[in-house]
Motif scaffolding. Structure first.
Motif, mmCIF file in Angstrom:
data_model
loop_
_atom_site.group_PDB
_atom_site.id
_atom_site.type_symbol
_atom_site.label_atom_id
_atom_site.label_comp_id
_atom_site.label_asym_id
_atom_site.label_seq_id
_atom_site.Cartn_x
_atom_site.Cartn_y
_atom_site.Cartn_z
ATOM 1 N N UNK A 117 27.795 34.114 -12.516
ATOM 2 C CA UNK A 117 27.569 35.255 -13.409
ATOM 3 C C UNK A 117 28.896 35.756 -13.980
ATOM 4 N N UNK A 118 29.936 35.760 -13.170
ATOM 5 C CA UNK A 118 31.244 36.196 -13.668
ATOM 6 C C UNK A 118 31.780 35.242 -14.728
ATOM 7 N N UNK A 119 31.537 33.956 -14.538
ATOM 8 C CA UNK A 119 31.981 32.982 -15.541
ATOM 9 C C UNK A 119 31.292 33.248 -16.871
ATOM 10 N N UNK A 120 29.976 33.491 -16.831
ATOM 11 C CA UNK A 120 29.246 33.779 -18.075
ATOM 12 C C UNK A 120 29.864 34.979 -18.786
ATOM 13 N N UNK A 121 30.193 36.020 -18.037
ATOM 14 C CA UNK A 121 30.779 37.216 -18.632
ATOM 15 C C UNK A 121 32.157 36.923 -19.210
ATOM 16 N N UNK A 122 32.943 36.150 -18.472
ATOM 17 C CA UNK A 122 34.313 35.862 -18.893
ATOM 18 C C UNK A 122 34.354 35.044 -20.186
ATOM 19 N N UNK A 125 35.049 36.660 -23.651
ATOM 20 C CA UNK A 125 36.380 37.066 -24.090
ATOM 21 C C UNK A 125 37.404 35.934 -24.030
ATOM 22 N N UNK A 126 37.060 34.835 -23.364
ATOM 23 C CA UNK A 126 38.008 33.729 -23.188
ATOM 24 C C UNK A 126 37.478 32.510 -23.935
ATOM 25 N N UNK A 127 38.057 32.235 -25.105
ATOM 26 C CA UNK A 127 37.561 31.148 -25.950
ATOM 27 C C UNK A 127 37.738 29.786 -25.287
ATOM 28 N N UNK A 128 38.807 29.609 -24.538
ATOM 29 C CA UNK A 128 39.049 28.316 -23.891
ATOM 30 C C UNK A 128 38.015 28.047 -22.803
ATOM 31 N N UNK A 129 37.739 29.075 -22.004
ATOM 32 C CA UNK A 129 36.722 28.920 -20.962
ATOM 33 C C UNK A 129 35.344 28.732 -21.589
#
Length: 209
Positions: A117-122, A125-129
């Motif tokens: 869930x944190x990855x989805x949120x990140x 804002x993080x284009x590379x991720x």
């Protein structure tokens, strides 16, 4: 100096990834420092930076690894003729991914769903991720489409339903179950399997006199 074996290098990399995942799941990416990761894995900065340049690379490696595991599970299913039915297949994937690393159990709760869930949120804002996640998702989606097409070829599913639509819905079901675990606590993967089997068994309403 003795040469370090590949087995040792792989085990050390696994130790770092699992420790970082636990730290990220507990406190989030931004509240976790590399010092926190070093403390968690009980290694020197030199030992960790030999494998990863920093938090961003660690996060990308964790995301890529999980998506590769999901894709590999469905690749194996796609090679079967016909593949296992959707309820069994989704249950197998959830069990394999969520149970693949006993090290990611923190205080009795699975850390991996919280991390997902944190990855989805990140990614917002993080284009590379976001690009890493999109590449992994496209790879997984393509395999699921092949599985659905195999269902249709075997006469297990109507051919007039777009395989892409079915694949996206199956992915959404798995994602939703992981999100529930992150928000409301660990739940056996068999619950998703039973629920999907129930939905698949629906027929026309019986007439009552």
């Amino acid at each position: 100096m003795a040469r370090v074996s590949q087995e040792h290098l792989d085990a050390r990399r696994r130790q770092i990834l699992d420790g970082a995942a636990l730290c990220f799941a507990r406190n989030g990416f931004h509240a976790t420092s590399m010092q926190d990761v070093l403390k968690e894995v009980d290694l020197s900065a030199g030992a960790v930076y030999r494998y990863f340049s920093g938090k961003d690379e660690l996060i990308g490696a964790i995301v890529t690894e999980v998506l590769d595991e999901v894709s590999a599970t469905f690749e194996e299913a796609a090679r079967q003729s016909p593949p296992p039915p959707p309820d069994l297949l989704v249950g197998q994937v959830l069990e394999q991914v969520l149970g693949a690393r006993p090290a990611l159990v923190d205080d009795g709760a699975l850390a991996l769903p919280r991390l997902v869930v944190q990855v989805w949120t990140e990614t917002l804002r993080d284009a590379e991720l976001a690009a890493i996640l999109l590449r992994g998702y496209d790879k997984v989606r393509a395999v699921w489409v092949r599985v659905v097409e195999a269902y249709q070829d075997a006469g297990m599913m109507p051919a007039d339903v777009p395989a892409e639509s079915v694949a996206r819905t199956m992915i959404a079901l798995a994602q939703g179950f992981v999100a529930q675990m992150a928000l409301f606590g660990a739940t056996p993967a068999g619950v998703a399997q039973e629920g999907l089997r129930g939905l698949m068994s629906m027929g026309e309403p019986s007439s009552r006199s």
